[in-house]
Design an enzyme around this catalytic site. Structure first.
Site, PDB file in Angstrom:
ATOM      1  N   SER A 163       0.828  -1.198   0.000  1.00  0.00           N
ATOM      2  CA  SER A 163       0.000   0.000   0.000  1.00  0.00           C
ATOM      3  C   SER A 163       0.874   1.263   0.000  1.00  0.00           C
ATOM      4  O   SER A 163       1.722   1.422  -0.882  1.00  0.00           O
ATOM      5  CB  SER A 163      -0.969  -0.039   1.178  1.00  0.00           C
ATOM      6  OG  SER A 163      -1.986   0.919   1.038  1.00  0.00           O
ATOM      7  N   GLU A 259      -9.667  -3.237  -6.585  1.00  0.00           N
ATOM      8  CA  GLU A 259      -8.959  -2.180  -5.869  1.00  0.00           C
ATOM      9  C   GLU A 259      -9.066  -0.853  -6.599  1.00  0.00           C
ATOM     10  O   GLU A 259      -8.897  -0.792  -7.823  1.00  0.00           O
ATOM     11  CB  GLU A 259      -7.466  -2.498  -5.742  1.00  0.00           C
ATOM     12  CG  GLU A 259      -7.126  -3.726  -4.943  1.00  0.00           C
ATOM     13  CD  GLU A 259      -5.684  -3.690  -4.445  1.00  0.00           C
ATOM     14  OE1 GLU A 259      -5.212  -2.580  -4.090  1.00  0.00           O
ATOM     15  OE2 GLU A 259      -5.062  -4.744  -4.391  1.00  0.00           O
ATOM     16  N   HIS A 289      -7.836  -5.084  -1.752  1.00  0.00           N
ATOM     17  CA  HIS A 289      -6.576  -4.427  -1.415  1.00  0.00           C
ATOM     18  C   HIS A 289      -5.841  -5.203  -0.317  1.00  0.00           C
ATOM     19  O   HIS A 289      -6.432  -5.612   0.683  1.00  0.00           O
ATOM     20  CB  HIS A 289      -6.876  -3.009  -0.917  1.00  0.00           C
ATOM     21  CG  HIS A 289      -5.674  -2.222  -0.533  1.00  0.00           C
ATOM     22  ND1 HIS A 289      -4.865  -1.599  -1.460  1.00  0.00           N
ATOM     23  CD2 HIS A 289      -5.138  -1.932   0.681  1.00  0.00           C
ATOM     24  CE1 HIS A 289      -3.885  -0.971  -0.837  1.00  0.00           C
ATOM     25  NE2 HIS A 289      -4.038  -1.152   0.464  1.00  0.00           N
TER      26      HIS A 289
END
Length: 318
Positions: A163, A259, A289
């Site tokens: 991320s 995502e 995600h």
């Protein structure tokens, strides 16, 4: 210079592998989606730190893993050390949390899973978080940590991140691959569901708005603003998509098809390949995600971890 493309434009890209979702994973993903529906778009501010860490603490613990607090390059953090690992090699993992959340301790099991799969020791720095410490504090900290790994004799360093940590990992890759002061460059990088474009221009902010179980664009914009402050979102030290990608070592990216950040990965890898980099992107259908942390829930996560481990082990064994 980046351009928008429709989903079909990537269908025949040699650098892209799309993995179908299994029936079992589809059931698990639907259950997850139902469980988090009430919280979509609400993760924000420092009050979200404890709940975020609690989620990451629940990642399945890897077997035969030793965790040890440490300091590298003046940055405190945590080592994840497999029972058997390659001497002189290390993984530097930048944790996720949209630059505002996350701790090394909360991430120990996830990074431990990566370390176990690669059979390489991994260090997770507790880099400074926004909004108390906006850009470039996090970048400065992960670079200091990389230099620190060199100082303690690591001769093979792979950079990983998830991320927002994926953004930091890819930025660090560009910085360290310039061979500053004659120092050793990273052997390669793996990013899981990375953020690459803090200008938020990817078309999947629209096309995956319903599919993404966690995030909304307004929510993401607020978290990114807390990190950037007055910094231009297209600064290459903030958004790796806009950097000079020539000369980078091998890169692998894994992410889910469901995502908002899907285009962040596809566009980054496309640009890297155009720059002559050995870069590949694996998209796992039906996955959310950060799905790779769901080793207990998803077969796709276990498969992705196996691929990540094999890639990192090859880099560190060469």
């Amino acid at each position: 210079m980046t351009t928008q493309k429709s989903n079909d434009a990537y269908a025949n890209a040699a650098w892209l592998t799309v993995h179908p979702v299994s029936q079992g994973d589809a059931v698990s993903a639907n259950a997850l989606r139902a469980g988090v529906a009430a919280f979509k778009g609400k993760l924000a501010g420092t009050a979200a730190r404890a709940p975020f860490d609690d989620v990451m603490e629940r990642v399945a613990a890897p077997p035969d893993m030793f965790f040890e607090a440490g300091t590298v390059g003046g940055i405190s953090g945590l080592w994840a050390k497999p029972a058997q690992s390659r001497k002189g090699a290390a993984i530097l993992h930048a944790h996720g949390g949209w630059f505002n959340l996350g701790t090394a301790r909360a991430y120990r099991n996830f990074v431990g899973q990566i370390a176990a799969s690669a059979r390489v020791d991994a260090f997770i720095p507790d880099y400074r978080l926004a909004p108390e410490h906006p850009f470039p504090a996090a970048v400065t900290d992960v670079e200091a940590c990389y230099r620190g790994l060199l100082d303690i004799g690591m001769n093979k360093i792979a950079v990983t991140g998830d991320s927002a940590g994926g953004a930091l990992a890819l930025v660090l890759l560009s910085i360290a691959s310039q061979d500053y002061e004659g120092r050793m460059a990273p052997v390669g990088a793996v990013a899981v569901s990375p953020v690459t474009d803090l200008a938020l221009t990817g078309e999947t902010y629209q096309t995956r708005a319903d599919a993404d179980p966690y995030f909304t664009k307004p929510q993401v914009a607020g978290l990114v603003a807390a990190y950037l402050g007055a910094t231009d979102a297209k600064n290459p030290l903030a958004s790796p998509l806009y950097g000079d990608l020539r000369g980078l070592p091998p890169i692998r990216i894994h992410l889910g098809d469901d995502e908002l950040l899907l285009d962040d990965s596809r566009r980054y890898v496309e640009r890297a390949v155009e720059a002559g980099v050995d870069a590949k992107c694996d998209v796992w259908m039906g996955m959310p995600h950060g799905f790779v942390s769901g080793v207990a829930e998803f077969e796709a996560a276990r498969q992705a971890l196996k691929q990540i481990g094999h890639f990192l082990k090859e880099l560190c064994d060469d």
